[in-house]
Write a protein that holds these residues in place. Sequence first.
Motif: not given
Length: 624
Positions: A311-334
Amino acid sequence: MEISTEQTLASNSDGITSEEDRRVIVPSKFIAEGADSGFEKKEHSWLAMSQIPTDLSIQVQEITFYVHKYPLISKCGYFSRIELRPQISDACCDLKLDNFPGGAETFEIILKFCYGLPISLNVSNVAALRCASEFLEMTEALEDGNLISKTEAFFTFVVLSSWGDSIAVLKSCETLSPWTENLQIVRRCCDTIAWKITGETSTIGGLANGEKWWFNDVSTLRIDYFTRIITGLKAKGVKPEIIGSCIIQYKEYWLPSTEPEREAAGSTNYGRREMQWKIISGRKQEEDIGPTKEQRLMVESLVSLLPPEKEAVPCKFLLKMLKMALLYSASPAIVSELEKRAGLVLEGADVNDLLIPSYAAGDQGKLVDSTEEKTMHNTEIVQRILEYFLMYEQQQLQQQHSGPLAISKLLDSYLAEIARDPKLPVTKFLFLAQSLPENARTSDDGLYRAIDTYLKTHPSLPDHERRRLCKVMNCGKLSLDACAHAAQNDRLPLRTMIEVLFAEQMKIRAAIQGSGQTETADKSDLESNASATNKEVNTLKIELEKVKLQMSELQSDRSELQQQYKKQKPKQRNSSAWKVGWRKIRKSALFSLKADEEETDESRNRPKQTRRSGLLRRRRQSVS
Protein backbone atom coordinates in the motif's frame (compact mmCIF):
# COMPACT_ATOMS: atom_id res chain seq x y z
CA MET A 1 23.36 34.20 8.32
CA GLU A 2 26.77 35.80 8.01
CA ILE A 3 29.68 36.14 10.41
CA SER A 4 32.56 38.58 9.75
CA THR A 5 36.06 37.90 10.93
CA GLU A 6 39.06 40.21 11.09
CA GLN A 7 42.67 39.24 11.35
CA THR A 8 45.70 41.44 12.04
CA LEU A 9 48.45 41.35 9.53
CA ALA A 10 51.33 39.20 10.65
CA SER A 11 54.99 40.20 10.39
CA ASN A 12 57.26 38.55 7.87
CA SER A 13 60.33 36.45 8.60
CA ASP A 14 62.62 39.51 8.46
CA GLY A 15 60.73 41.25 11.25
CA ILE A 16 59.00 43.69 8.92
CA THR A 17 55.41 44.43 9.95
CA SER A 18 52.83 44.62 7.20
CA GLU A 19 51.49 48.08 6.37
CA GLU A 20 47.80 49.00 6.56
CA ASP A 21 47.93 50.15 2.94
CA ARG A 22 49.34 46.87 1.71
CA ARG A 23 47.37 45.57 -1.29
CA VAL A 24 47.00 42.07 -2.73
CA ILE A 25 46.25 41.38 -6.39
CA VAL A 26 43.55 38.81 -7.29
CA PRO A 27 42.10 37.59 -10.63
CA SER A 28 39.98 39.53 -13.07
CA LYS A 29 36.84 37.49 -12.53
CA PHE A 30 36.19 39.00 -9.13
CA ILE A 31 35.22 42.60 -8.46
CA ALA A 32 37.09 44.48 -5.77
CA GLU A 33 35.07 45.68 -2.79
CA GLY A 34 36.78 49.06 -2.80
CA ALA A 35 39.99 50.72 -1.71
CA ASP A 36 39.67 49.43 1.86
CA SER A 37 39.65 45.83 0.63
CA GLY A 38 43.31 45.98 -0.36
CA PHE A 39 42.80 44.65 -3.89
CA GLU A 40 42.93 46.35 -7.23
CA LYS A 41 42.04 44.92 -10.59
CA LYS A 42 44.41 45.20 -13.54
CA GLU A 43 43.40 43.61 -16.78
CA HIS A 44 43.03 39.86 -16.09
CA SER A 45 44.61 39.74 -12.65
CA TRP A 46 44.64 41.36 -9.25
CA LEU A 47 47.81 43.11 -8.14
CA ALA A 48 48.93 43.80 -4.59
CA MET A 49 49.48 47.48 -3.83
CA SER A 50 52.43 47.14 -1.45
CA GLN A 51 55.95 48.44 -0.95
CA ILE A 52 57.08 44.82 -0.79
CA PRO A 53 56.90 43.06 -4.14
CA THR A 54 55.04 39.76 -4.44
CA ASP A 55 57.15 36.62 -4.49
CA LEU A 56 54.64 33.88 -5.28
CA SER A 57 52.18 33.30 -8.13
CA ILE A 58 49.45 30.68 -7.77
CA GLN A 59 47.07 29.62 -10.51
CA VAL A 60 43.59 28.38 -9.61
CA GLN A 61 41.43 27.44 -12.55
CA GLU A 62 41.99 30.23 -15.12
CA ILE A 63 43.12 32.90 -12.69
CA THR A 64 46.61 33.66 -11.37
CA PHE A 65 47.06 35.13 -7.89
CA TYR A 66 50.20 37.18 -7.15
CA VAL A 67 50.75 36.96 -3.39
CA HIS A 68 53.39 36.97 -0.66
CA LYS A 69 54.68 33.71 0.75
CA TYR A 70 54.73 34.63 4.41
CA PRO A 71 50.99 35.32 5.02
CA LEU A 72 50.13 31.99 3.37
CA ILE A 73 52.86 29.95 5.07
CA SER A 74 51.94 31.31 8.48
CA LYS A 75 48.36 29.96 8.24
CA CYS A 76 48.49 27.22 5.60
CA GLY A 77 50.47 24.09 6.30
CA TYR A 78 50.14 23.08 2.67
CA PHE A 79 52.43 25.89 1.46
CA SER A 80 54.99 25.31 4.20
CA ARG A 81 55.60 21.68 3.33
CA ILE A 82 55.57 21.76 -0.47
CA GLU A 83 58.69 22.56 -2.43
CA LEU A 84 58.13 25.55 -4.66
CA ARG A 85 59.95 25.44 -7.95
CA PRO A 86 62.33 28.32 -8.75
CA GLN A 87 60.76 31.18 -10.60
CA ILE A 88 61.37 30.98 -14.34
CA SER A 89 60.72 33.88 -16.62
CA ASP A 90 58.87 31.71 -19.12
CA ALA A 91 56.61 30.07 -16.52
CA CYS A 92 53.14 31.50 -16.12
CA CYS A 93 53.02 30.75 -12.35
CA ASP A 94 55.01 29.24 -9.51
CA LEU A 95 52.27 26.89 -8.31
CA LYS A 96 49.14 25.49 -9.91
CA LEU A 97 46.38 24.17 -7.68
CA ASP A 98 44.35 21.60 -9.57
CA ASN A 99 40.93 20.51 -8.30
CA PHE A 100 40.92 23.14 -5.60
CA PRO A 101 37.64 22.91 -3.59
CA GLY A 102 35.41 25.84 -4.40
CA GLY A 103 37.57 27.16 -7.23
CA ALA A 104 39.07 30.63 -7.58
CA GLU A 105 36.26 32.38 -5.69
CA THR A 106 36.91 30.36 -2.55
CA PHE A 107 40.66 30.86 -2.87
CA GLU A 108 40.15 34.63 -2.96
CA ILE A 109 38.28 34.49 0.35
CA ILE A 110 41.09 32.42 1.88
CA LEU A 111 43.66 34.97 0.68
CA LYS A 112 41.72 37.74 2.41
CA PHE A 113 41.68 35.67 5.59
CA CYS A 114 45.43 35.07 5.38
CA TYR A 115 46.08 38.79 4.91
CA GLY A 116 43.91 39.66 7.88
CA LEU A 117 41.03 41.17 5.95
CA PRO A 118 37.44 40.60 7.10
CA ILE A 119 35.52 37.75 5.49
CA SER A 120 31.88 36.71 5.70
CA LEU A 121 30.76 33.15 6.45
CA ASN A 122 27.33 32.19 5.13
CA VAL A 123 25.43 29.09 4.03
CA SER A 124 26.58 29.47 0.42
CA ASN A 125 30.35 29.44 1.13
CA VAL A 126 30.81 27.67 4.46
CA ALA A 127 31.03 24.19 2.91
CA ALA A 128 33.52 25.31 0.26
CA LEU A 129 35.65 27.19 2.82
CA ARG A 130 35.60 24.18 5.14
CA CYS A 131 36.85 21.91 2.34
CA ALA A 132 39.41 24.46 1.08
CA SER A 133 40.79 25.06 4.58
CA GLU A 134 41.18 21.29 4.96
CA PHE A 135 42.95 21.17 1.60
CA LEU A 136 45.40 23.94 2.68
CA GLU A 137 45.78 22.44 6.20
CA MET A 138 44.74 25.59 8.05
CA THR A 139 44.81 23.97 11.50
CA GLU A 140 44.99 25.29 15.04
CA ALA A 141 48.60 24.13 15.28
CA LEU A 142 49.64 27.03 13.07
CA GLU A 143 47.43 29.70 14.64
CA ASP A 144 44.60 29.87 17.13
CA GLY A 145 41.27 30.56 15.51
CA ASN A 146 42.40 29.33 12.14
CA LEU A 147 39.90 28.86 9.32
CA ILE A 148 39.17 25.17 9.99
CA SER A 149 37.91 25.84 13.49
CA LYS A 150 35.92 28.91 12.43
CA THR A 151 34.11 27.16 9.57
CA GLU A 152 33.50 24.05 11.67
CA ALA A 153 31.95 26.13 14.47
CA PHE A 154 29.73 28.01 12.02
CA PHE A 155 28.59 24.79 10.42
CA THR A 156 27.85 23.05 13.70
CA PHE A 157 26.12 25.80 15.65
CA VAL A 158 24.52 27.86 12.88
CA VAL A 159 23.84 25.65 9.87
CA LEU A 160 22.72 22.45 11.58
CA SER A 161 20.31 24.32 13.82
CA SER A 162 18.25 25.58 10.89
CA TRP A 163 16.17 23.59 8.39
CA GLY A 164 16.64 26.01 5.53
CA ASP A 165 20.38 26.41 6.13
CA SER A 166 20.86 22.64 6.19
CA ILE A 167 19.08 22.30 2.83
CA ALA A 168 21.10 25.17 1.32
CA VAL A 169 24.44 23.80 2.51
CA LEU A 170 23.53 20.33 1.29
CA LYS A 171 22.85 21.72 -2.18
CA SER A 172 26.18 23.55 -2.16
CA CYS A 173 27.94 20.25 -1.45
CA GLU A 174 27.02 18.85 -4.86
CA THR A 175 30.15 20.28 -6.53
CA LEU A 176 32.50 19.63 -3.61
CA SER A 177 32.68 15.85 -3.68
CA PRO A 178 34.57 13.93 -2.34
CA TRP A 179 35.67 16.51 0.24
CA THR A 180 32.22 16.93 1.74
CA GLU A 181 31.89 13.16 2.03
CA ASN A 182 35.24 12.76 3.77
CA LEU A 183 34.54 15.62 6.17
CA GLN A 184 31.07 14.18 7.01
CA ILE A 185 29.32 17.37 5.95
CA VAL A 186 26.77 15.53 3.81
CA ARG A 187 26.08 12.87 6.42
CA ARG A 188 25.52 15.39 9.19
CA CYS A 189 23.19 17.48 7.03
CA CYS A 190 21.13 14.44 6.00
CA ASP A 191 20.88 13.17 9.56
CA THR A 192 19.81 16.59 10.78
CA ILE A 193 17.14 16.90 8.08
CA ALA A 194 15.76 13.44 8.87
CA TRP A 195 15.71 14.25 12.57
CA LYS A 196 13.90 17.52 12.00
CA ILE A 197 11.29 15.83 9.79
CA THR A 198 10.37 13.30 12.47
CA GLY A 199 10.82 15.70 15.38
CA GLU A 200 8.97 18.77 14.18
CA THR A 201 6.08 16.88 12.63
CA SER A 202 5.46 15.07 15.88
CA THR A 203 5.05 18.42 17.65
CA ILE A 204 2.27 19.55 15.28
CA GLY A 205 0.03 16.54 15.70
CA GLY A 206 1.78 13.66 14.00
CA LEU A 207 3.06 12.88 10.55
CA ALA A 208 -0.42 12.45 9.11
CA ASN A 209 -1.23 16.15 9.59
CA GLY A 210 2.09 17.68 8.55
CA GLU A 211 3.43 15.06 6.20
CA LYS A 212 3.91 17.28 3.14
CA TRP A 213 5.56 20.39 4.51
CA TRP A 214 9.03 19.02 3.76
CA PHE A 215 8.31 17.33 0.41
CA ASN A 216 9.22 20.31 -1.77
CA ASP A 217 12.57 20.99 -0.13
CA VAL A 218 13.68 17.37 -0.08
CA SER A 219 12.57 16.81 -3.68
CA THR A 220 15.07 19.38 -4.95
CA LEU A 221 18.10 17.49 -3.60
CA ARG A 222 20.39 15.23 -5.53
CA ILE A 223 19.42 11.56 -5.72
CA ASP A 224 22.19 10.29 -3.42
CA TYR A 225 21.31 12.88 -0.77
CA PHE A 226 17.63 12.06 -1.14
CA THR A 227 18.46 8.38 -0.69
CA ARG A 228 20.25 9.07 2.60
CA ILE A 229 17.36 11.10 3.97
CA ILE A 230 14.74 8.49 3.04
CA THR A 231 16.91 5.75 4.54
CA GLY A 232 17.09 7.75 7.76
CA LEU A 233 13.33 8.21 7.79
CA LYS A 234 12.81 4.48 7.36
CA ALA A 235 15.10 3.81 10.30
CA LYS A 236 13.07 6.23 12.43
CA GLY A 237 9.81 4.38 11.66
CA VAL A 238 8.06 6.82 9.34
CA LYS A 239 4.92 5.36 7.74
CA PRO A 240 5.47 3.71 4.36
CA GLU A 241 2.61 5.71 2.82
CA ILE A 242 4.39 8.98 3.67
CA ILE A 243 7.69 7.74 2.28
CA GLY A 244 5.92 6.54 -0.85
CA SER A 245 4.25 9.93 -1.32
CA CYS A 246 7.60 11.68 -1.02
CA ILE A 247 9.15 9.34 -3.59
CA ILE A 248 6.26 10.03 -5.97
CA GLN A 249 6.77 13.78 -5.67
CA TYR A 250 10.52 13.40 -6.17
CA LYS A 251 9.88 11.43 -9.36
CA GLU A 252 7.45 14.05 -10.66
CA TYR A 253 10.03 16.77 -9.99
CA TRP A 254 13.00 15.10 -11.66
CA LEU A 255 11.65 12.62 -14.19
CA PRO A 256 9.32 13.63 -17.01
CA SER A 257 6.10 11.81 -17.74
CA THR A 258 5.86 9.23 -20.50
CA GLU A 259 2.24 10.05 -21.39
CA PRO A 260 3.13 11.93 -24.60
CA GLU A 261 5.17 8.93 -25.70
CA ARG A 262 2.23 6.64 -25.00
CA GLU A 263 -0.06 8.81 -27.09
CA ALA A 264 2.51 8.90 -29.87
CA ALA A 265 2.86 5.14 -29.74
CA GLY A 266 -0.89 4.68 -29.84
CA SER A 267 -1.09 6.73 -33.02
CA THR A 268 1.85 4.88 -34.60
CA ASN A 269 3.87 8.08 -34.60
CA TYR A 270 7.11 7.13 -32.94
CA GLY A 271 8.83 10.51 -33.03
CA ARG A 272 11.55 11.51 -30.64
CA ARG A 273 10.75 14.02 -27.95
CA GLU A 274 12.89 16.37 -25.89
CA MET A 275 12.84 16.17 -22.12
CA GLN A 276 13.97 18.54 -19.42
CA TRP A 277 16.14 16.94 -16.80
CA LYS A 278 17.64 18.21 -13.61
CA ILE A 279 21.09 16.74 -13.29
CA ILE A 280 23.66 16.63 -10.54
CA SER A 281 24.56 20.29 -10.98
CA GLY A 282 20.98 21.21 -10.10
CA ARG A 283 20.25 22.93 -13.41
CA LYS A 284 17.75 21.84 -16.07
CA GLN A 285 19.17 20.69 -19.36
CA GLU A 286 17.63 19.62 -22.61
CA GLU A 287 18.29 15.91 -23.00
CA ASP A 288 17.58 13.37 -25.72
CA ILE A 289 15.17 10.54 -25.14
CA GLY A 290 18.05 8.10 -24.97
CA PRO A 291 19.07 7.03 -21.49
CA THR A 292 21.98 8.54 -19.62
CA LYS A 293 23.85 7.29 -16.62
CA GLU A 294 22.24 9.83 -14.30
CA GLN A 295 18.70 9.07 -15.47
CA ARG A 296 19.13 5.34 -15.17
CA LEU A 297 20.71 5.75 -11.73
CA MET A 298 17.79 7.87 -10.59
CA VAL A 299 15.21 5.30 -11.70
CA GLU A 300 17.06 2.43 -10.07
CA SER A 301 17.59 4.39 -6.84
CA LEU A 302 13.94 5.34 -6.52
CA VAL A 303 12.81 1.75 -7.05
CA SER A 304 15.25 0.50 -4.43
CA LEU A 305 13.88 3.08 -1.95
CA LEU A 306 10.28 1.89 -2.23
CA PRO A 307 8.94 0.43 1.03
CA PRO A 308 8.08 -3.28 0.84
CA GLU A 309 4.44 -2.74 1.83
CA LYS A 310 2.03 -3.03 -1.09
CA GLU A 311 0.00 0.00 0.00
CA ALA A 312 3.03 2.31 -0.03
CA VAL A 313 2.60 3.46 -3.64
CA PRO A 314 -0.30 3.03 -6.11
CA CYS A 315 -0.19 0.83 -9.18
CA LYS A 316 -0.23 3.84 -11.52
CA PHE A 317 3.10 5.05 -10.13
CA LEU A 318 4.65 1.59 -10.41
CA LEU A 319 3.64 1.28 -14.05
CA LYS A 320 5.01 4.76 -14.79
CA MET A 321 8.30 3.76 -13.22
CA LEU A 322 8.22 0.55 -15.25
CA LYS A 323 7.92 2.58 -18.45
CA MET A 324 10.84 4.72 -17.29
CA ALA A 325 12.93 1.66 -16.48
CA LEU A 326 12.33 0.24 -19.94
CA LEU A 327 12.91 3.58 -21.64
CA TYR A 328 16.25 4.18 -19.92
CA SER A 329 17.51 0.57 -19.97
CA ALA A 330 17.45 -0.11 -16.24
CA SER A 331 18.80 -3.37 -14.93
CA PRO A 332 16.65 -6.52 -15.37
CA ALA A 333 16.38 -6.86 -11.60
CA ILE A 334 14.73 -3.43 -11.34
CA VAL A 335 12.30 -4.24 -14.16
CA SER A 336 11.38 -7.56 -12.54
CA GLU A 337 10.85 -5.89 -9.17
CA LEU A 338 8.48 -3.35 -10.69
CA GLU A 339 6.55 -6.11 -12.48
CA LYS A 340 6.07 -8.04 -9.25
CA ARG A 341 4.97 -5.00 -7.27
CA ALA A 342 2.56 -3.91 -10.00
CA GLY A 343 1.06 -7.40 -10.03
CA LEU A 344 0.20 -7.12 -6.33
CA VAL A 345 -1.90 -3.98 -6.81
CA LEU A 346 -3.11 -4.47 -10.36
CA GLU A 347 -6.70 -3.58 -9.39
CA GLY A 348 -5.71 0.08 -9.20
CA ALA A 349 -4.56 0.31 -12.83
CA ASP A 350 -6.46 1.41 -15.90
CA VAL A 351 -6.04 0.68 -19.59
CA ASN A 352 -3.73 3.63 -20.28
CA ASP A 353 -1.35 2.48 -17.55
CA LEU A 354 -0.96 -0.92 -19.19
CA LEU A 355 -0.25 0.47 -22.65
CA ILE A 356 3.54 0.14 -22.46
CA PRO A 357 5.27 1.04 -25.73
CA SER A 358 7.68 -1.45 -27.26
CA TYR A 359 11.31 -0.38 -27.24
CA ALA A 360 14.00 -1.89 -29.41
CA ALA A 361 16.24 -4.22 -27.46
CA GLY A 362 19.77 -2.95 -27.25
CA ASP A 363 18.82 0.37 -28.85
CA GLN A 364 19.24 2.44 -25.68
CA GLY A 365 15.57 2.74 -25.00
CA LYS A 366 14.59 4.27 -28.33
CA LEU A 367 11.03 3.81 -29.44
CA VAL A 368 10.58 1.22 -32.15
CA ASP A 369 10.11 2.65 -35.60
CA SER A 370 6.67 1.96 -37.03
CA THR A 371 8.21 0.60 -40.23
CA GLU A 372 9.74 -2.34 -38.38
CA GLU A 373 7.86 -5.57 -37.81
CA LYS A 374 7.29 -4.85 -34.15
CA THR A 375 4.13 -4.58 -32.12
CA MET A 376 3.07 -1.20 -30.84
CA HIS A 377 2.77 -2.35 -27.23
CA ASN A 378 4.83 -4.65 -25.04
CA THR A 379 2.39 -7.45 -24.29
CA GLU A 380 4.97 -9.78 -22.69
CA ILE A 381 5.38 -7.48 -19.69
CA VAL A 382 1.61 -7.24 -19.20
CA GLN A 383 1.42 -11.01 -19.35
CA ARG A 384 4.04 -11.34 -16.60
CA ILE A 385 2.27 -8.75 -14.45
CA LEU A 386 -0.98 -10.69 -14.84
CA GLU A 387 0.75 -13.92 -13.85
CA TYR A 388 2.12 -12.27 -10.69
CA PHE A 389 -1.39 -11.06 -9.86
CA LEU A 390 -2.94 -14.51 -10.26
CA MET A 391 -0.12 -16.08 -8.26
CA TYR A 392 -0.66 -13.61 -5.44
CA GLU A 393 -4.42 -14.20 -5.44
CA GLN A 394 -3.85 -17.93 -5.24
CA GLN A 395 -1.51 -17.53 -2.30
CA GLN A 396 -4.06 -15.47 -0.38
CA LEU A 397 -6.55 -18.39 -0.35
CA GLN A 398 -9.46 -15.97 -0.12
CA GLN A 399 -12.53 -15.66 -2.29
CA GLN A 400 -12.21 -12.07 -3.44
CA HIS A 401 -14.80 -11.86 -6.18
CA SER A 402 -14.22 -8.16 -6.78
CA GLY A 403 -10.56 -8.74 -7.66
CA PRO A 404 -10.86 -11.16 -10.59
CA LEU A 405 -13.95 -9.41 -11.91
CA ALA A 406 -12.23 -6.02 -11.97
CA ILE A 407 -9.18 -7.56 -13.59
CA SER A 408 -11.32 -9.27 -16.23
CA LYS A 409 -12.84 -5.95 -17.26
CA LEU A 410 -9.39 -4.37 -17.27
CA LEU A 411 -7.95 -7.17 -19.37
CA ASP A 412 -10.83 -7.09 -21.87
CA SER A 413 -10.39 -3.34 -22.30
CA TYR A 414 -6.65 -3.83 -22.77
CA LEU A 415 -7.30 -6.52 -25.39
CA ALA A 416 -9.62 -4.16 -27.24
CA GLU A 417 -6.86 -1.53 -27.31
CA ILE A 418 -4.03 -3.76 -28.51
CA ALA A 419 -6.32 -5.44 -31.05
CA ARG A 420 -6.02 -2.29 -33.16
CA ASP A 421 -2.36 -3.12 -33.80
CA PRO A 422 -2.16 -4.64 -37.29
CA LYS A 423 1.15 -6.34 -36.38
CA LEU A 424 -0.11 -8.11 -33.26
CA PRO A 425 0.08 -11.90 -33.73
CA VAL A 426 -3.00 -13.92 -32.94
CA THR A 427 -0.98 -16.11 -30.58
CA LYS A 428 -0.19 -13.17 -28.28
CA PHE A 429 -3.81 -12.09 -28.32
CA LEU A 430 -5.00 -15.60 -27.46
CA PHE A 431 -2.38 -16.01 -24.75
CA LEU A 432 -3.62 -12.91 -22.95
CA ALA A 433 -7.30 -13.72 -23.50
CA GLN A 434 -6.89 -17.20 -22.00
CA SER A 435 -4.87 -16.03 -18.98
CA LEU A 436 -7.82 -15.63 -16.63
CA PRO A 437 -9.76 -18.60 -15.21
CA GLU A 438 -13.13 -19.47 -16.76
CA ASN A 439 -15.11 -18.21 -13.76
CA ALA A 440 -13.37 -14.83 -13.72
CA ARG A 441 -15.74 -13.32 -16.28
CA THR A 442 -19.45 -12.94 -15.60
CA SER A 443 -20.02 -11.49 -19.06
CA ASP A 444 -18.05 -11.96 -22.27
CA ASP A 445 -19.29 -8.77 -23.91
CA GLY A 446 -15.91 -7.07 -23.42
CA LEU A 447 -14.07 -10.09 -24.82
CA TYR A 448 -16.42 -10.19 -27.82
CA ARG A 449 -15.72 -6.51 -28.50
CA ALA A 450 -11.96 -7.19 -28.40
CA ILE A 451 -12.29 -10.19 -30.74
CA ASP A 452 -14.45 -8.24 -33.16
CA THR A 453 -11.90 -5.39 -33.15
CA TYR A 454 -9.09 -7.83 -33.86
CA LEU A 455 -11.02 -9.44 -36.75
CA LYS A 456 -11.82 -6.01 -38.15
CA THR A 457 -8.13 -4.97 -37.99
CA HIS A 458 -6.95 -8.28 -39.50
CA PRO A 459 -9.34 -8.96 -42.40
CA SER A 460 -6.96 -11.47 -44.01
CA LEU A 461 -6.90 -13.77 -41.00
CA PRO A 462 -7.38 -17.44 -42.10
CA ASP A 463 -10.59 -19.25 -41.23
CA HIS A 464 -8.94 -21.71 -38.88
CA GLU A 465 -7.40 -18.81 -36.94
CA ARG A 466 -10.81 -17.14 -36.75
CA ARG A 467 -12.36 -20.31 -35.34
CA ARG A 468 -9.50 -20.66 -32.90
CA LEU A 469 -9.93 -17.07 -31.80
CA CYS A 470 -13.68 -17.31 -31.31
CA LYS A 471 -13.40 -20.47 -29.21
CA VAL A 472 -12.09 -18.32 -26.37
CA MET A 473 -15.48 -16.62 -26.13
CA ASN A 474 -18.38 -18.25 -24.29
CA CYS A 475 -21.51 -17.44 -26.28
CA GLY A 476 -23.69 -18.29 -23.29
CA LYS A 477 -22.23 -15.31 -21.38
CA LEU A 478 -23.13 -12.77 -24.04
CA SER A 479 -25.93 -10.31 -23.38
CA LEU A 480 -28.97 -10.07 -25.66
CA ASP A 481 -27.56 -6.95 -27.32
CA ALA A 482 -24.21 -8.66 -27.93
CA CYS A 483 -25.99 -11.74 -29.31
CA ALA A 484 -28.06 -9.59 -31.66
CA HIS A 485 -24.90 -7.89 -32.93
CA ALA A 486 -22.94 -11.13 -33.25
CA ALA A 487 -25.76 -12.88 -35.12
CA GLN A 488 -25.38 -10.36 -37.93
CA ASN A 489 -21.57 -10.12 -37.80
CA ASP A 490 -20.24 -11.65 -40.99
CA ARG A 491 -16.68 -11.51 -39.63
CA LEU A 492 -17.43 -14.38 -37.26
CA PRO A 493 -17.19 -18.01 -38.40
CA LEU A 494 -20.42 -19.78 -39.31
CA ARG A 495 -20.22 -22.15 -36.37
CA THR A 496 -19.83 -19.25 -33.94
CA MET A 497 -22.84 -17.51 -35.46
CA ILE A 498 -24.94 -20.67 -34.98
CA GLU A 499 -23.84 -20.89 -31.35
CA VAL A 500 -24.74 -17.24 -30.88
CA LEU A 501 -28.20 -17.80 -32.42
CA PHE A 502 -28.80 -20.80 -30.19
CA ALA A 503 -27.69 -18.83 -27.11
CA GLU A 504 -29.94 -15.96 -28.15
CA GLN A 505 -32.95 -18.27 -28.47
CA MET A 506 -32.26 -19.77 -25.09
CA LYS A 507 -32.08 -16.32 -23.52
CA ILE A 508 -35.30 -15.20 -25.21
CA ARG A 509 -37.08 -18.37 -24.08
CA ALA A 510 -35.81 -17.89 -20.57
CA ALA A 511 -36.95 -14.28 -20.62
CA ILE A 512 -40.44 -15.29 -21.81
CA GLN A 513 -40.77 -17.96 -19.20
CA GLY A 514 -39.52 -15.60 -16.55
CA SER A 515 -36.68 -17.84 -15.52
CA GLY A 516 -34.02 -15.17 -15.83
CA GLN A 517 -32.97 -14.08 -12.38
CA THR A 518 -30.39 -11.65 -11.09
CA GLU A 519 -27.05 -12.85 -9.72
CA THR A 520 -27.73 -11.51 -6.24
CA ALA A 521 -31.03 -13.42 -5.74
CA ASP A 522 -31.14 -15.96 -2.97
CA LYS A 523 -31.19 -19.67 -3.86
CA SER A 524 -34.51 -20.29 -2.15
CA ASP A 525 -36.11 -17.38 -4.00
CA LEU A 526 -34.83 -18.78 -7.27
CA GLU A 527 -36.38 -22.18 -6.60
CA SER A 528 -39.76 -20.77 -5.49
CA ASN A 529 -39.97 -18.40 -8.45
CA ALA A 530 -39.02 -21.18 -10.86
CA SER A 531 -41.68 -23.54 -9.45
CA ALA A 532 -44.39 -20.85 -9.60
CA THR A 533 -43.46 -20.06 -13.17
CA ASN A 534 -43.59 -23.74 -14.12
CA LYS A 535 -47.11 -24.10 -12.60
CA GLU A 536 -48.38 -21.15 -14.58
CA VAL A 537 -46.90 -22.54 -17.77
CA ASN A 538 -48.47 -25.95 -17.13
CA THR A 539 -51.89 -24.38 -16.46
CA LEU A 540 -51.73 -22.44 -19.70
CA LYS A 541 -50.76 -25.59 -21.57
CA ILE A 542 -53.78 -27.49 -20.16
CA GLU A 543 -56.18 -24.71 -21.11
CA LEU A 544 -54.68 -24.56 -24.56
CA GLU A 545 -55.23 -28.31 -25.03
CA LYS A 546 -58.86 -27.97 -23.98
CA VAL A 547 -59.43 -25.21 -26.52
CA LYS A 548 -57.79 -27.31 -29.22
CA LEU A 549 -60.04 -30.27 -28.32
CA GLN A 550 -63.17 -28.15 -28.51
CA MET A 551 -62.12 -26.75 -31.85
CA SER A 552 -61.58 -30.23 -33.22
CA GLU A 553 -65.05 -31.28 -32.04
CA LEU A 554 -66.60 -28.28 -33.77
CA GLN A 555 -64.74 -29.09 -36.97
CA SER A 556 -66.03 -32.69 -36.92
CA ASP A 557 -69.62 -31.51 -36.28
CA ARG A 558 -69.36 -29.07 -39.14
CA SER A 559 -68.14 -31.74 -41.55
CA GLU A 560 -70.90 -34.14 -40.42
CA LEU A 561 -73.57 -31.51 -40.98
CA GLN A 562 -72.28 -30.81 -44.43
CA GLN A 563 -72.48 -34.54 -45.35
CA GLN A 564 -76.01 -34.89 -44.04
CA TYR A 565 -77.06 -31.79 -45.88
CA LYS A 566 -75.87 -33.21 -49.19
CA LYS A 567 -77.72 -36.57 -48.67
CA GLN A 568 -81.14 -35.21 -47.72
CA LYS A 569 -83.80 -33.86 -50.09
CA PRO A 570 -84.20 -30.17 -50.62
CA LYS A 571 -87.48 -30.08 -48.67
CA GLN A 572 -86.13 -31.88 -45.65
CA ARG A 573 -82.70 -30.26 -45.55
CA ASN A 574 -83.70 -27.19 -43.65
CA SER A 575 -85.78 -28.92 -40.97
CA SER A 576 -83.87 -32.15 -40.24
CA ALA A 577 -80.37 -30.80 -40.64
CA TRP A 578 -80.92 -27.82 -38.39
CA LYS A 579 -82.57 -30.01 -35.74
CA VAL A 580 -79.57 -32.35 -35.58
CA GLY A 581 -77.14 -29.50 -35.66
CA TRP A 582 -79.02 -27.55 -33.05
CA ARG A 583 -78.98 -30.44 -30.61
CA LYS A 584 -75.19 -30.82 -30.96
CA ILE A 585 -74.59 -27.09 -30.73
CA ARG A 586 -76.65 -26.88 -27.55
CA LYS A 587 -74.57 -29.68 -26.07
CA SER A 588 -71.26 -28.03 -26.97
CA ALA A 589 -69.26 -25.93 -24.50
CA LEU A 590 -69.34 -22.87 -26.72
CA PHE A 591 -73.16 -22.68 -26.69
CA SER A 592 -73.30 -23.10 -22.95
CA LEU A 593 -70.69 -20.36 -22.61
CA LYS A 594 -72.77 -18.09 -24.84
CA ALA A 595 -75.91 -18.86 -22.86
CA ASP A 596 -74.10 -18.05 -19.63
CA GLU A 597 -72.97 -14.75 -21.07
CA GLU A 598 -76.50 -13.93 -22.16
CA GLU A 599 -77.85 -14.76 -18.70
CA THR A 600 -75.22 -12.51 -17.14
CA ASP A 601 -76.20 -9.69 -19.46
CA GLU A 602 -79.87 -10.21 -18.59
CA SER A 603 -79.16 -9.97 -14.88
CA ARG A 604 -77.28 -6.71 -15.43
CA ASN A 605 -79.87 -5.13 -17.71
CA ARG A 606 -83.24 -6.00 -16.19
CA PRO A 607 -85.22 -3.07 -17.78
CA LYS A 608 -84.52 -4.50 -21.22
CA GLN A 609 -85.21 -8.12 -20.24
CA THR A 610 -88.75 -8.34 -21.66
CA ARG A 611 -87.85 -7.03 -25.07
CA ARG A 612 -84.71 -9.24 -25.37
CA SER A 613 -86.57 -12.37 -24.17
CA GLY A 614 -89.21 -11.79 -26.80
CA LEU A 615 -86.68 -11.49 -29.53
CA LEU A 616 -84.85 -14.57 -28.30
CA ARG A 617 -88.17 -16.56 -28.24
CA ARG A 618 -88.98 -15.60 -31.83
CA ARG A 619 -85.45 -16.59 -32.98
CA ARG A 620 -85.73 -19.99 -31.34
CA GLN A 621 -89.15 -20.64 -32.93
CA SER A 622 -87.81 -19.68 -36.35
CA VAL A 623 -84.82 -21.99 -35.89
CA SER A 624 -86.97 -24.89 -34.75
